[in-house]
Design an enzyme around this catalytic site. Structure first.
Site, PDB file in Angstrom:
ATOM      1  N   ASP A  81     -48.917  32.910 -22.392  1.00 34.12           N
ATOM      2  CA  ASP A  81     -48.259  34.108 -22.924  1.00 34.12           C
ATOM      3  C   ASP A  81     -47.800  33.898 -24.365  1.00 34.12           C
ATOM      4  OD1 ASP A  81     -47.750  36.044 -20.421  1.00 34.12           O
ATOM      5  OD2 ASP A  81     -47.576  33.964 -19.786  1.00 34.12           O
ATOM      6  N   ASN A  89     -39.732  26.521 -22.843  1.00 41.79           N
ATOM      7  CA  ASN A  89     -40.317  25.805 -21.707  1.00 41.79           C
ATOM      8  C   ASN A  89     -41.574  25.029 -22.100  1.00 41.79           C
ATOM      9  OD1 ASN A  89     -41.788  28.241 -21.998  1.00 41.79           O
ATOM     10  ND2 ASN A  89     -42.492  28.129 -19.884  1.00 41.79           N
ATOM     11  N   ASP A 107     -50.226  26.770 -23.560  1.00 39.06           N
ATOM     12  CA  ASP A 107     -49.452  27.834 -22.936  1.00 39.06           C
ATOM     13  C   ASP A 107     -50.315  29.098 -22.976  1.00 39.06           C
ATOM     14  OD1 ASP A 107     -47.192  29.420 -22.094  1.00 39.06           O
ATOM     15  OD2 ASP A 107     -46.877  29.965 -24.189  1.00 39.06           O
ATOM     16  N   SER A 122     -49.151  27.560 -17.567  1.00 38.99           N
ATOM     17  CA  SER A 122     -48.262  28.670 -17.898  1.00 38.99           C
ATOM     18  C   SER A 122     -47.105  28.792 -16.911  1.00 38.99           C
ATOM     19  CB  SER A 122     -49.075  29.976 -17.885  1.00 38.99           C
ATOM     20  OG  SER A 122     -48.247  31.108 -18.012  1.00 38.99           O
TER      21      SER A 122
END
Length: 290
Positions: free
Chosen positions: A82, A240, A80, A169
């Site tokens: 962020d 997520n 990922d 992402s």
């Protein structure tokens, strides 16, 4: 056969803690991966009181991971971006420029904790960016975005040992492409912010890349490389990310939201991204790009 790895910030891992735990669990000889920072020892089975002990050592600023020895060193990193490879949430930084920082940050936090539908939350937040000059993306990248500590060493070391690296992402390609190039990822996938005449329209390209897109990336890239999912180390912090974290051979919840960490066996709350090397059995002497 299993191994127990303990990781703390440099200089903060007490050898007495390692010795005490080793004795209590009947572990093998301790091997120090980095003096006063990370050590490991072999175990014949997973201790029945693992999570009670994990909670205790967390209070001491120590991360603890027990895992199978087989296949520890991974052939692929799926990350990922962020709050994982960078220290910020890009959309929050863009929104701050637009004057909606606090409102968007609250939506982001709720979405990452699994309290909101990801697609809807993303559309709502992007909608607030309407009218912002596209040039603000470059400004945010230059002035607001910083790499997560340990990231360059993690990428350099895994790639030096033959691993493939993919950045996937729920954020935006304008950021993932820059971060991927800076860190040395082999590919990146993300959403697209739509702009017309140099101005953001408040729309995001479809289909939206969310939780399923990260699982799709895991499946597609491993198939293309001719490796299997157990060869993958996935790392993330939000709801997520859970799909890929639970499917990968090693799913690492990095400084993750509580609801996410609770579902992962590998949780890093105190170390930086080099902790992902220690849990694979790399010693600091084996690190590249340090």
């Amino acid at each position: 056969m299993f191994t127990c790895t303990l990781i703390a910030r440099p200089g903060l891992l007490d050898p007495a803690l390692v010795t005490s735990l080793q004795g209590a669990w009947g572990g093998g000889d301790a091997v120090w991966l980095s003096a006063d920072e990370s050590a490991e020892f072999a175990l014949e089975s997973v201790p029945s009181n693992l999570w009670d002990v994990w909670a205790d050592v967390q209070k001491l600023g120590v991360d603890l991971v027990v895992q199978s020895v087989e296949g520890r060193r991974k052939k692929m990193l799926l990350a990922d971006m962020d709050s994982t490879m960078i220290q910020q949430e890009c959309i929050d930084e863009l929104a701050d420029e637009a004057g909606f920082g606090e409102r968007v940050s609250a939506i982001t936090a709720a979405a990452m904790n699994g309290e909101l539908d990801f697609d809807g939350a993303l559309r709502e937040r992007v909608g607030l960016l309407k009218g912002l000059p596209e040039s603000v993306i470059a400004d945010v990248l230059e002035k607001r975005i910083t790499l997560m500590p340990g990231g360059p060493v993690l990428l350099a070391t895994m790639k030096a040992n033959g691993a493939y690296a993919a950045l996937v992402s729920g954020g935006f390609t304008a950021f993932t492409s820059a971060i991927a190039a800076k860190l040395g990822f082999d590919e990146n996938r993300a959403n697209t912010l739509i702009a017309r005449d140099g101005v953001l329209t408040g729309e995001v390209g479809v289909p939206i890349l969310g939780k399923q897109a990260k699982v799709d990336a895991l499946e597609e890239i491993t198939a293309r490389l001719g490796i299997i999912e157990s060869d993958v180390l996935a790392v993330g912090d939000g709801a997520n990310d859970l799909g890929m974290l639970l499917r990968a051979g090693m799913g690492v919840a990095l400084h993750a939201k509580p609801s996410v960490a609770a579902q992962c066996d590998v949780r890093i709350n105190h170390g930086d991204l080099t902790a992902l090397l220690f849990v694979q059995g790399y010693s600091r002497e084996e690190f590249s790009g340090a």
